[in-house]
Design a protein around this motif. Structure first.
Motif, PDB file in Angstrom:
ATOM      1  N   VAL A 182       0.851  -1.192   0.000  1.00 43.07           N
ATOM      2  CA  VAL A 182       0.000   0.000   0.000  1.00 43.07           C
ATOM      3  C   VAL A 182       0.883   1.237   0.000  1.00 43.07           C
ATOM      4  CG1 VAL A 182      -1.866   1.236   1.162  1.00 43.07           C
ATOM      5  CG2 VAL A 182      -1.761  -1.251   1.304  1.00 43.07           C
ATOM      6  N   LEU A 183       0.572   2.179  -0.877  1.00 38.88           N
ATOM      7  CA  LEU A 183       1.281   3.449  -0.937  1.00 38.88           C
ATOM      8  C   LEU A 183       0.409   4.560  -0.364  1.00 38.88           C
ATOM      9  CD1 LEU A 183       2.890   3.411  -4.519  1.00 38.88           C
ATOM     10  CD2 LEU A 183       3.873   2.624  -2.355  1.00 38.88           C
ATOM     11  N   GLY A 184       1.047   5.507   0.312  1.00 35.40           N
ATOM     12  CA  GLY A 184       0.361   6.684   0.823  1.00 35.40           C
ATOM     13  C   GLY A 184       1.246   7.897   0.667  1.00 35.40           C
ATOM     14  N   ASP A 185       0.752   9.045   1.075  1.00 38.62           N
ATOM     15  CA  ASP A 185       1.573  10.251   0.991  1.00 38.62           C
ATOM     16  C   ASP A 185       2.323  10.461   2.306  1.00 38.62           C
ATOM     17  OD1 ASP A 185      -0.340  11.158   2.751  1.00 38.62           O
ATOM     18  OD2 ASP A 185      -1.304  12.523   1.334  1.00 38.62           O
ATOM     19  N   GLY A 186       3.039  11.569   2.388  1.00 37.43           N
ATOM     20  CA  GLY A 186       3.869  11.815   3.554  1.00 37.43           C
ATOM     21  C   GLY A 186       3.099  11.988   4.837  1.00 37.43           C
ATOM     22  N   ALA A 187       1.786  12.235   4.749  1.00 36.12           N
ATOM     23  CA  ALA A 187       0.973  12.399   5.952  1.00 36.12           C
ATOM     24  C   ALA A 187       0.732  11.082   6.667  1.00 36.12           C
ATOM     25  CB  ALA A 187      -0.362  13.052   5.595  1.00 36.12           C
ATOM     26  N   CYS A 188       1.009   9.960   6.007  1.00 31.43           N
ATOM     27  CA  CYS A 188       0.747   8.634   6.590  1.00 31.43           C
ATOM     28  C   CYS A 188       2.016   8.010   7.160  1.00 31.43           C
ATOM     29  CB  CYS A 188       0.122   7.715   5.544  1.00 31.43           C
ATOM     30  SG  CYS A 188      -1.513   8.222   5.006  1.00 31.43           S
ATOM     31  N   LEU A 189       2.910   8.827   7.655  1.00 36.17           N
ATOM     32  CA  LEU A 189       4.155   8.326   8.231  1.00 36.17           C
ATOM     33  C   LEU A 189       3.852   7.443   9.437  1.00 36.17           C
ATOM     34  CD1 LEU A 189       7.255   8.723   7.800  1.00 36.17           C
ATOM     35  CD2 LEU A 189       7.148  10.448   9.608  1.00 36.17           C
ATOM     36  N   ASN A 190       4.597   6.351   9.564  1.00 40.57           N
ATOM     37  CA  ASN A 190       4.456   5.409  10.675  1.00 40.57           C
ATOM     38  C   ASN A 190       3.080   4.729  10.715  1.00 40.57           C
ATOM     39  OD1 ASN A 190       7.065   6.034  11.613  1.00 40.57           O
ATOM     40  ND2 ASN A 190       6.278   7.789  12.778  1.00 40.57           N
ATOM     41  N   CYS A 191       2.475   4.574   9.549  1.00 39.44           N
ATOM     42  CA  CYS A 191       1.187   3.884   9.461  1.00 39.44           C
ATOM     43  C   CYS A 191       1.324   2.487   8.859  1.00 39.44           C
ATOM     44  CB  CYS A 191       0.196   4.704   8.630  1.00 39.44           C
ATOM     45  SG  CYS A 191      -0.365   6.213   9.440  1.00 39.44           S
ATOM     46  N   GLY A 192       2.559   2.054   8.605  1.00 37.60           N
ATOM     47  CA  GLY A 192       2.760   0.731   8.046  1.00 37.60           C
ATOM     48  C   GLY A 192       2.539   0.651   6.551  1.00 37.60           C
ATOM     49  N   ILE A 193       2.562   1.778   5.862  1.00 40.56           N
ATOM     50  CA  ILE A 193       2.402   1.785   4.412  1.00 40.56           C
ATOM     51  C   ILE A 193       3.567   2.558   3.795  1.00 40.56           C
ATOM     52  CG2 ILE A 193      -0.104   1.611   4.546  1.00 40.56           C
ATOM     53  CD1 ILE A 193      -0.341   4.531   4.027  1.00 40.56           C
ATOM     54  N   GLY A 194       3.765   2.389   2.483  1.00 40.79           N
ATOM     55  CA  GLY A 194       4.874   3.037   1.808  1.00 40.79           C
ATOM     56  C   GLY A 194       4.649   4.531   1.639  1.00 40.79           C
TER      57      GLY A 194
ATOM     58  N   PRO B 243       6.807   8.552   0.853  1.00 41.02           N
ATOM     59  CA  PRO B 243       8.031   9.106   0.249  1.00 41.02           C
ATOM     60  C   PRO B 243       9.140   9.282   1.286  1.00 41.02           C
ATOM     61  CG  PRO B 243       6.077  10.403  -0.324  1.00 41.02           C
ATOM     62  CD  PRO B 243       5.664   9.473   0.771  1.00 41.02           C
ATOM     63  N   HIS B 244      10.370   9.336   0.792  1.00 43.91           N
ATOM     64  CA  HIS B 244      11.506   9.660   1.663  1.00 43.91           C
ATOM     65  C   HIS B 244      11.387  11.111   2.126  1.00 43.91           C
ATOM     66  CE1 HIS B 244      13.581   5.910   0.655  1.00 43.91           C
ATOM     67  NE2 HIS B 244      13.285   6.146  -0.621  1.00 43.91           N
ATOM     68  N   ARG B 245      11.753  11.346   3.378  1.00 46.41           N
ATOM     69  CA  ARG B 245      11.628  12.690   3.940  1.00 46.41           C
ATOM     70  C   ARG B 245      12.998  13.341   4.084  1.00 46.41           C
ATOM     71  NH1 ARG B 245       8.400  12.866   9.339  1.00 46.41           N
ATOM     72  NH2 ARG B 245       8.306  15.058   8.749  1.00 46.41           N
ATOM     73  N   LYS B 246      13.013  14.626   3.864  1.00 49.34           N
ATOM     74  CA  LYS B 246      14.235  15.381   4.112  1.00 49.34           C
ATOM     75  C   LYS B 246      14.428  15.550   5.607  1.00 49.34           C
ATOM     76  CE  LYS B 246      14.192  18.099  -0.152  1.00 49.34           C
ATOM     77  NZ  LYS B 246      14.163  19.474  -0.744  1.00 49.34           N
ATOM     78  N   ARG B 247      15.665  15.430   6.046  1.00 53.87           N
ATOM     79  CA  ARG B 247      16.006  15.647   7.440  1.00 53.87           C
ATOM     80  C   ARG B 247      16.844  16.910   7.567  1.00 53.87           C
ATOM     81  NH1 ARG B 247      12.752  12.058  10.213  1.00 53.87           N
ATOM     82  NH2 ARG B 247      12.794  10.015   9.175  1.00 53.87           N
ATOM     83  N   PRO B 248      16.794  17.567   8.705  1.00 56.18           N
ATOM     84  CA  PRO B 248      17.630  18.763   8.871  1.00 56.18           C
ATOM     85  C   PRO B 248      19.106  18.441   8.665  1.00 56.18           C
ATOM     86  CG  PRO B 248      15.989  18.611  10.625  1.00 56.18           C
ATOM     87  CD  PRO B 248      15.913  17.336   9.860  1.00 56.18           C
ATOM     88  N   GLY B 249      19.710  19.163   7.766  1.00 58.38           N
ATOM     89  CA  GLY B 249      21.118  18.952   7.481  1.00 58.38           C
ATOM     90  C   GLY B 249      21.419  17.715   6.665  1.00 58.38           C
ATOM     91  N   ARG B 250      20.402  17.029   6.178  1.00 58.65           N
ATOM     92  CA  ARG B 250      20.616  15.818   5.372  1.00 58.65           C
ATOM     93  C   ARG B 250      19.724  15.861   4.143  1.00 58.65           C
ATOM     94  NH1 ARG B 250      18.005  11.208   4.402  1.00 58.65           N
ATOM     95  NH2 ARG B 250      19.178   9.290   3.921  1.00 58.65           N
ATOM     96  N   PRO B 251      20.242  16.295   3.015  1.00 60.89           N
ATOM     97  CA  PRO B 251      19.437  16.327   1.793  1.00 60.89           C
ATOM     98  C   PRO B 251      19.145  14.909   1.304  1.00 60.89           C
ATOM     99  CG  PRO B 251      21.713  16.851   1.283  1.00 60.89           C
ATOM    100  CD  PRO B 251      21.620  16.772   2.793  1.00 60.89           C
ATOM    101  N   LEU B 252      18.157  14.815   0.454  1.00 59.82           N
ATOM    102  CA  LEU B 252      17.829  13.514  -0.120  1.00 59.82           C
ATOM    103  C   LEU B 252      18.941  13.030  -1.027  1.00 59.82           C
ATOM    104  CD1 LEU B 252      14.050  13.924  -1.102  1.00 59.82           C
ATOM    105  CD2 LEU B 252      14.993  12.695   0.850  1.00 59.82           C
ATOM    106  N   LEU B 253      19.206  11.748  -0.991  1.00 58.07           N
ATOM    107  CA  LEU B 253      20.174  11.150  -1.893  1.00 58.07           C
ATOM    108  C   LEU B 253      19.571  11.016  -3.290  1.00 58.07           C
ATOM    109  CD1 LEU B 253      21.506   8.360   0.492  1.00 58.07           C
ATOM    110  CD2 LEU B 253      22.428  10.674   0.126  1.00 58.07           C
ATOM    111  N   ARG B 254      20.416  10.785  -4.269  1.00 58.05           N
ATOM    112  CA  ARG B 254      19.943  10.694  -5.649  1.00 58.05           C
ATOM    113  C   ARG B 254      18.916   9.567  -5.823  1.00 58.05           C
ATOM    114  NH1 ARG B 254      21.679  12.270 -10.733  1.00 58.05           N
ATOM    115  NH2 ARG B 254      20.051  11.644 -12.210  1.00 58.05           N
TER     116      ARG B 254
END
Length: 256
Positions: A175-187, A189-200
């Motif tokens: 199951v895929l969801g958007d970033g609002a469904c974090l920690n819900c057991g579904i896929g 997107p990768h999130r940006k972290r402070p001081g850590r940009p997304l990898l390629r």
């Protein structure tokens, strides 16, 4: 006008969004669920097909009951009784866990539906009193798998998903969801972290995630072609019944 509705298939296809064969399937489901039964009092003045058509037209056009009454040759109170009686019978069939769950890809998203009943709505980010409805769509067929009961529009998508009970249906399914469904057991997107940009690789993964997840947004857009989901005047369970019926008609419209 009622005679025209009975005689001309164009009226059925125009006012419901369904071909006549698809409408016949909807009619058969309602009949099997007991829609042809009568309540205490006088029998219905309209045939079951006309009553089902009335409910479908109501959901599709969101005409008022005073407008629908003359169209079908009955009173507005009769329209109200028909919608209350048959609306729940148009609901989407409840599904069980699919046999080929490991091969399925489902997408979940929440949508805000404006509703007049303040008991099921809250002032939301769309600046209207709305309800949040979680919808699961099959990525390949774009059929609606399930739709949760509405919750107030201020409810976060993650909380609405956990409270919906739909996660049990999704056991073993990707199951895929958007970033609002974090920690819900579904896929999500990768999130940006402070001081850590997304990898390629993560950027590419997010791009693919957005491309696939857009399908659920397209389906929700088509569901809202039924104008009842743009401004629902029903109270109590009326919105839930409307969402279920619209999802059912959407699935029938995609059927061959």
């Amino acid at each position: 006008m009622a005679g025209v509705l009975r005689a001309d298939r164009v009226w059925v296809e125009t006012f419901t969004g369904l071909r006549v064969t698809q409408f016949a399937r909807l009619l058969r489901v309602v009949r099997e669920r007991g829609g042809n039964g009568t309540l205490r009092g006088r029998p219905w003045s309209l045939l079951l097909a006309e009553r089902v058509l009335m409910v479908a037209v109501y959901y599709r056009t969101n005409l008022t009951m005073r407008q629908l009454g003359p169209l079908f040759g009955v009173s507005s109170s009769a329209v109200c009784r028909v919608i209350q009686r048959l609306g729940p019978l148009l609901a989407l069939d409840p599904l069980s866990r699919p046999a080929d769950a490991a091969d399925r890809l489902w997408i979940v998203d929440g949508t805000l539906i404006p509703v007049r009943d303040r008991g099921v709505a809250a002032s939301s980010r769309n600046y209207r009193f709305s309800a949040n409805v979680q919808v699961i769509v099959d990525a390949d067929s774009q059929l609606v798998i399930a739709a949760a009961r509405p919750v107030p529009g201020t409810t976060a998508d993650a909380h609405a998903w956990r409270a919906s009970g739909l996660s049990e249906l999704c056991q073993g399914v990707t199951v895929l969801g958007d970033g609002a469904c974090l920690n819900c057991g579904i896929g999500v997107p990768h999130r940006k972290r402070p001081g850590r940009p997304l990898l390629r690789g993560e950027e590419d993964g997010n791009a693919e995630h957005r491309r696939v997840r857009a399908r659920v947004e397209h389906v929700i857009g088509r569901l809202k072609n039924y104008k009842i989901l743009r401004d629902c005047r029903q109270r109590g369970n009326g919105l839930h019944h409307a969402v279920q019926a619209v999802a059912h008609m959407h699935n029938l419209a995609l059927a061959p």
